[in-house]
Design an enzyme around this catalytic site. Structure first.
Site: not given
Ligand code: ADP
Length: 166
Positions: A21, A45, A94, A131
């Site tokens: 992120h 969740k 990703r 995450s």
């Molecule tokens: P959501 O539950 O809305 O997917 P996340 O916090 O999991 O929220 O992810 C927010 C954004 O960051 C999404 O666009 C996701 O694809 C992106 N993202 C999550 N992990 C990574 C990563 N390791 N590298 C780049 N982008 C990521």
């Protein structure tokens, strides 16, 4: 050079924020005039961190990155984007497996509100980081210290230790 001011929102759960992120935030701020990292309050969740904790952790990490701020929101992403007068939604990619879901989400958001989504690809080294995986591996005692910022790692250890106390 355009003199138009471009504001982006980066919505997500960020439970917790990962190096992936952060990598996307650092790359994306070069493209926009302002970036708001937006922590969704809507229940995911089994969230590990409260929205307030997530906002606080991200704020600490981005405090030295100019033009980046963080807040939480509790409505539809497109409603939030309109409220903030955002020009675009930022999402991270990703791998190809992200594309199908993100494509649908972006198309839906555009269909309901007209807003476009801009995608930024993360560094290859963070391409497998999620995450969810971080939470699960850490809960089972795995070392995730290379995948999240050190401050987040410490908060994660503390949270898990408090959680497992009888
Ligand atoms: P959501 O539950 O809305 O997917 P996340 O916090 O999991 O929220 O992810 C927010 C954004 O960051 C999404 O666009 C996701 O694809 C992106 N993202 C999550 N992990 C990574 C990563 N390791 N590298 C780049 N982008 C990521």
């Amino acid at each position: 050079m355009s003199d138009r001011f471009i504001r982006a929102i980066f919505p997500g759960s960020f439970d917790p924020i990962t190096n992936g992120h952060l990598d996307v935030i650092k790359r994306a701020i070069k493209l926009f005039d302002e970036l708001i990292v937006a922590v969704g309050r809507s229940p995911i969740k089994n969230p590990l961190f409260t929205p307030e904790e997530r906002v606080e952790m991200i704020a600490e990490l981005v405090k030295d990155i100019p033009r980046v701020s963080v807040e939480s929101f509790d409505c539809l992403t497109v409603e939030y984007a309109a409220r903030k007068k955002a020009d675009v939604i930022l999402r991270g990619l990703r791998s190809l497996t992200d594309v199908q879901y993100e494509f649908q989400l972006a198309m839906t958001n555009r269909a309901v509100s007209g807003i476009d989504t801009v995608f930024v690809m993360t560094s290859e080294q963070y391409g497998f980081t999620t995450s969810t995986m971080i939470r699960e591996v850490a809960a089972l005692g795995g070392d995730v210290s290379k995948l999240i910022p050190i401050a987040i790692y410490e908060k994660l250890q503390l949270k898990l230790a408090n959680r497992t106390k009888p």
